[in-house]
Design an enzyme around this catalytic site. Sequence first.
Site, PDB file in Angstrom:
ATOM      1  N   CYS A 104       0.858  -1.253   0.039  1.00  0.00           N
ATOM      2  CA  CYS A 104      -0.030  -0.056   0.063  1.00  0.00           C
ATOM      3  C   CYS A 104       0.779   1.173  -0.011  1.00  0.00           C
ATOM      4  O   CYS A 104       1.907   1.079   0.580  1.00  0.00           O
ATOM      5  CB  CYS A 104      -0.990   0.052   1.389  1.00  0.00           C
ATOM      6  SG  CYS A 104      -2.056   1.223   1.413  1.00  0.00           S
ATOM      7  N   HIS A 146      -8.973  -3.604  -2.533  1.00  0.00           N
ATOM      8  CA  HIS A 146      -7.830  -2.971  -1.808  1.00  0.00           C
ATOM      9  C   HIS A 146      -8.468  -1.287  -1.618  1.00  0.00           C
ATOM     10  O   HIS A 146      -8.557  -0.860  -0.709  1.00  0.00           O
ATOM     11  CB  HIS A 146      -6.517  -3.144  -2.040  1.00  0.00           C
ATOM     12  CG  HIS A 146      -5.601  -2.161  -1.481  1.00  0.00           C
ATOM     13  ND1 HIS A 146      -4.761  -2.713  -0.803  1.00  0.00           N
ATOM     14  CD2 HIS A 146      -5.117  -0.899  -1.700  1.00  0.00           C
ATOM     15  CE1 HIS A 146      -3.810  -1.833  -0.147  1.00  0.00           C
ATOM     16  NE2 HIS A 146      -4.020  -1.067  -0.781  1.00  0.00           N
ATOM     17  N   GLU A 147      -8.340  -0.876  -2.743  1.00  0.00           N
ATOM     18  CA  GLU A 147      -8.981   0.589  -2.893  1.00  0.00           C
ATOM     19  C   GLU A 147     -10.549   0.574  -2.460  1.00  0.00           C
ATOM     20  O   GLU A 147     -10.523   1.891  -1.666  1.00  0.00           O
ATOM     21  CB  GLU A 147      -8.961   1.135  -4.423  1.00  0.00           C
ATOM     22  CG  GLU A 147      -7.580   0.789  -5.081  1.00  0.00           C
ATOM     23  CD  GLU A 147      -6.353   1.592  -4.122  1.00  0.00           C
ATOM     24  OE1 GLU A 147      -6.538   2.529  -3.589  1.00  0.00           O
ATOM     25  OE2 GLU A 147      -5.409   0.907  -4.307  1.00  0.00           O
ATOM     26  N   HIS A 150     -10.121   1.182   1.458  1.00  0.00           N
ATOM     27  CA  HIS A 150      -9.736   2.357   1.758  1.00  0.00           C
ATOM     28  C   HIS A 150     -10.848   3.435   2.034  1.00  0.00           C
ATOM     29  O   HIS A 150     -10.971   4.114   2.883  1.00  0.00           O
ATOM     30  CB  HIS A 150      -8.689   3.222   0.793  1.00  0.00           C
ATOM     31  CG  HIS A 150      -7.505   2.687   0.895  1.00  0.00           C
ATOM     32  ND1 HIS A 150      -6.582   2.931   2.060  1.00  0.00           N
ATOM     33  CD2 HIS A 150      -6.581   2.188   0.000  1.00  0.00           C
ATOM     34  CE1 HIS A 150      -5.260   2.539   2.110  1.00  0.00           C
ATOM     35  NE2 HIS A 150      -5.470   2.068   0.664  1.00  0.00           N
TER      36      HIS A 150
END
Length: 179
Positions: A104, A146-147, A150
């Site tokens: 990351c 993953h994004e 966030h």
Amino acid sequence: MRHGSIPGAHGRVRPLSLLPDPVLRGSCADVTDFGPELAALVEDLFATMYAARGVGLAANQIGVPLRVFVYDCPDDDDVRHLGHVVNARLVQRDGVVVRGPEGCLSLPGLEAGTERYDHAVVEGFTVTGEPVTVHGTGFFARCLQHEYDHLDGTVYADRLTGWRRGRLLRQVRRASWHR
């Protein structure tokens, strides 16, 4: 894209938010104004992602708590996926759970084996407000998940358990960028 501008070419590189910055831990707000400020944000996200040599970047990673992320990421067949999603919603994640290396830009220089599904679907809008659906498999599915995480205030370290989590958290505490 051949006849358009290169994403990020008109953006500015912004400083990255690094763990434990609180902006990484809050849930991001929906975008309500699809105007020039949003277009500039997306350009800045691409410019920052490319400068940091990443494959994806969420707005809160540059200190803007809005539900926006960009990506330029290959899948397992080395097919390039390039785009952005505004007001992203993860509507499907399924298939086989695969543990693979994950890093990351907000935890620079670190990575850990993280479990993710090998198929994901994200829905949202483009910078101009047009609906968009993005399907990902393999590494690109990992990137989408993953994004998306966030945007809900989650970093990949939160998905780890046991010794993997302990090791990564020790590395974070010892990292030169950790405050």
